[in-house]
Design a protein around this motif. Structure first.
Motif, PDB file in Angstrom:
ATOM      1  N   SER A 108       0.816  -1.208   0.000  1.00  0.00           N
ATOM      2  CA  SER A 108       0.000   0.000   0.000  1.00  0.00           C
ATOM      3  C   SER A 108       0.857   1.267   0.000  1.00  0.00           C
ATOM      4  CB  SER A 108      -0.921  -0.004   1.227  1.00  0.00           C
ATOM      5  OG  SER A 108      -1.689   1.163   1.276  1.00  0.00           O
ATOM      6  N   VAL A 109       1.958   1.251   0.752  1.00  0.00           N
ATOM      7  CA  VAL A 109       2.849   2.415   0.805  1.00  0.00           C
ATOM      8  C   VAL A 109       3.472   2.675  -0.567  1.00  0.00           C
ATOM      9  CG1 VAL A 109       5.049   3.241   1.760  1.00  0.00           C
ATOM     10  CG2 VAL A 109       3.311   2.282   3.278  1.00  0.00           C
ATOM     11  N   TRP A 110       3.863   1.623  -1.268  1.00  0.00           N
ATOM     12  CA  TRP A 110       4.397   1.767  -2.624  1.00  0.00           C
ATOM     13  C   TRP A 110       3.374   2.457  -3.530  1.00  0.00           C
ATOM     14  CZ3 TRP A 110       8.820   1.272  -5.333  1.00  0.00           C
ATOM     15  CH2 TRP A 110       9.888   0.597  -4.731  1.00  0.00           C
ATOM     16  N   MET A 192       9.444   5.964  -5.546  1.00  0.00           N
ATOM     17  CA  MET A 192      10.570   5.184  -5.048  1.00  0.00           C
ATOM     18  C   MET A 192      10.866   5.523  -3.593  1.00  0.00           C
ATOM     19  SD  MET A 192      12.840   2.870  -5.631  1.00  0.00           S
ATOM     20  CE  MET A 192      12.883   2.703  -7.423  1.00  0.00           C
ATOM     21  N   ALA A 193      10.748   6.800  -3.234  1.00  0.00           N
ATOM     22  CA  ALA A 193      11.032   7.220  -1.862  1.00  0.00           C
ATOM     23  C   ALA A 193      10.060   6.571  -0.875  1.00  0.00           C
ATOM     24  CB  ALA A 193      10.962   8.738  -1.755  1.00  0.00           C
ATOM     25  N   TYR A 194       8.764   6.608  -1.200  1.00  0.00           N
ATOM     26  CA  TYR A 194       7.774   5.971  -0.318  1.00  0.00           C
ATOM     27  C   TYR A 194       7.991   4.459  -0.267  1.00  0.00           C
ATOM     28  CZ  TYR A 194       4.497   9.613   1.208  1.00  0.00           C
ATOM     29  OH  TYR A 194       3.916  10.678   1.852  1.00  0.00           O
ATOM     30  N   GLY A 195       8.278   3.871  -1.421  1.00  0.00           N
ATOM     31  CA  GLY A 195       8.480   2.423  -1.465  1.00  0.00           C
ATOM     32  C   GLY A 195       9.637   1.974  -0.599  1.00  0.00           C
ATOM     33  N   LEU A 196      10.763   2.679  -0.673  1.00  0.00           N
ATOM     34  CA  LEU A 196      11.921   2.316   0.147  1.00  0.00           C
ATOM     35  C   LEU A 196      11.638   2.531   1.631  1.00  0.00           C
ATOM     36  CD1 LEU A 196      14.851   3.713  -2.044  1.00  0.00           C
ATOM     37  CD2 LEU A 196      14.164   1.321  -1.740  1.00  0.00           C
ATOM     38  N   THR A 197      10.867   3.550   1.945  1.00  0.00           N
ATOM     39  CA  THR A 197      10.495   3.777   3.342  1.00  0.00           C
ATOM     40  C   THR A 197       9.644   2.629   3.877  1.00  0.00           C
ATOM     41  OG1 THR A 197      10.541   6.165   2.962  1.00  0.00           O
ATOM     42  CG2 THR A 197       9.417   5.416   4.930  1.00  0.00           C
ATOM     43  N   GLY A 198       8.906   1.965   2.988  1.00  0.00           N
ATOM     44  CA  GLY A 198       8.105   0.815   3.404  1.00  0.00           C
ATOM     45  C   GLY A 198       8.918  -0.311   4.008  1.00  0.00           C
ATOM     46  N   LEU A 199      10.231  -0.315   3.768  1.00  0.00           N
ATOM     47  CA  LEU A 199      11.099  -1.349   4.351  1.00  0.00           C
ATOM     48  C   LEU A 199      11.230  -1.210   5.867  1.00  0.00           C
ATOM     49  CD1 LEU A 199      13.940  -1.408   1.659  1.00  0.00           C
ATOM     50  CD2 LEU A 199      12.113  -3.097   1.985  1.00  0.00           C
TER      51      LEU A 199
END
Length: 448
Positions: A108-110, A192-199
């Protein structure tokens, strides 16, 4: 002299030792995973929307997309009692739900980062509210699991560690996401920024394997129940148990309004910083880096603060400190683009928030009966989040009407009802008594 220095060193180590025990450290890791989704939906999202030209009124309503955090008590009973096929048998109730929800949250964050709000506001709103629902559900699980794995003597330090971790997660979601997305940073774009933060879900997974199952299964009924009994115990039991306590309604009202002024201020802080002309670099360096370390100082002070003052006085003093900190933003708004006053305002606000938030969450944790941890803590934290969501929605209109100095003065006035209610609770002895009753009830049910 040497003996004195050695004695002081040992004293400092003794003070810090409880923070470094295994379960408080696990609480820290859980906090990282808990802290990042809401930061993406509040501070980072409001910054993002302001940067792409969304007006303040719309930003104010966008904060309402975090409504699931205010309603999470509605489905918390299912998280408390509903078993997930296969996963519950493998990992236990809390961890099964945690792993399941985190997988959905990551996706969902991605999608939220890829939603392009300046072009597709409806798609952005859908993924924002989906992320809010999953983030709120993750909070139900993590809050309950944290309370259940922490012994009573480690609850203040574990809660402080959890708040520290929560702020680390928020820091990654704020500084990290903006630095990754900004043209002044790595310029990877918001998706990409939101997706990486999802980690940031990973620390929670590590903590869950490290700490093992929680104590939940020891206090829920083991015998086979009819559907009616299960519904009674799951949907009605947690609320009925809480409402039977002395001062229950007054406590709920206090929880609802205690942090309202602080929540309204925080919802408009980032749009004000953008409007005052601070660059992305200044925003990251001052509002996030200095603010982050100020918050860490406040969180570190919280446990000794509670030990020194006691819960009632700690709530009262920390509430006054948070109210006073908003005065610094009045001065900043009057000065305009001033790095000096932004540093002073952010540092003051974050130190006082670090103390206040940790004291408040420790209080809420102590109110939760271990037989209904997820539901009761969700009820209390949902009420607290109402101030951050729907009661803060008019913040954008208030900023438009009063200007920034008048807006921040208004947030100080709005904080007064919470302080008055706390004084009433304190005078009637409900603050300490309610925490003690919850702990005694949990021990009695666990013994049975």
């Amino acid at each position: 002299m040497v003996a004195g220095v050695e004695s002081e060193r040992k004293g400092v180590l003794a003070t810090m030792a409880p923070y470094l025990r295994p379960r408080p450290l696990a609480a820290l890791l859980l906090g990282i995973s808990s802290g990042f989704p809401l930061a993406l939906l509040l501070g980072t999202m409001t910054f993002w929307l302001a940067k792409v030209g969304i007006d303040k009124k719309t930003i104010g309503f966008a904060i309402g997309l975090t409504t699931p955090y205010a309603l999470k008590f509605l489905w918390a009973p299912l998280v408390d009692r509903l078993k997930l096929p296969i996963l519950t048998g493998l990992f236990g109730q809390r961890r099964a739900w945690l792993f399941f929800v985190q997988a959905l949250l990551f996706g969902s964050v991605w999608m939220l980062g890829a939603s392009q709000p300046e072009m597709h506001l409806g798609i952005f709103a859908f993924w924002a509210i989906t992320t809010a629902f999953l983030g709120a559900t993750q909070d139900i699980i993590i809050d309950a699991y944290r309370i259940e794995i922490l012994p009573e003597d480690e609850l203040p330090h574990g809660t402080a560690n959890n708040q520290f971790g929560y702020r680390l997660g928020a820091f990654f979601a704020g500084v990290g996401t903006i630095a990754l997305a900004s043209p002044e940073g790595l310029n990877l774009g918001w998706a990409m920024a939101y997706g990486l933060t999802g980690l940031c879900i990973i620390p929670g997974i590590i903590a869950a394997f490290w700490a093992g199952p929680g104590s939940h299964d020891r206090v829920i009924p083991k015998e086979r129940q009819s559907v009616g009994q299960w519904l009674q115990d799951t949907l009605i039991g947690p609320f009925a148990e809480f409402l039977k306590r002395r001062g229950a309604l007054l406590i709920l009202l206090f929880v609802l309004v205690y942090k309202l002024g602080d929540a309204m201020g925080q919802s408009m802080l980032n749009p004000m910083i953008v409007e005052l002309g601070f660059s992305d670099t200044e925003f990251i360096a001052i509002n996030k880096l200095i603010g982050f370390w100020g918050l860490i100082v406040g969180i570190a002070l919280a446990a000794p603060f509670m030990a020194w003052l006691g819960m009632g006085r700690a709530l009262f003093v920390s509430g006054l400190l948070m109210m006073f900190s908003n005065l610094m933003f009045v001065i900043l708004a009057l000065h305009g683009h001033s790095n000096t006053w932004l540093i002073i305002a952010v540092a003051t606000e974050q130190v006082t928030s670090g103390i206040g938030l940790t004291v408040f969450v420790t209080y809420l944790s102590g109110l939760s009966n271990l037989a209904y941890t997820a539901t009761q803590f969700a009820l209390l934290s949902s009420l607290a989040s109402v101030g951050r969501t729907w009661l803060s929605v008019p913040a954008g209109y208030a900023a438009e009407q009063f200007g920034w100095p008048g807006f921040w003065i208004m947030t100080m006035v709005i904080a007064l009802p919470g302080m008055i209610l706390l004084w009433l609770l304190w005078q009637r002895g409900f603050v300490v008594e309610s925490v003690r009753k919850a702990r005694e009830g949990a021990r009695a049910e666990a013994a049975e």
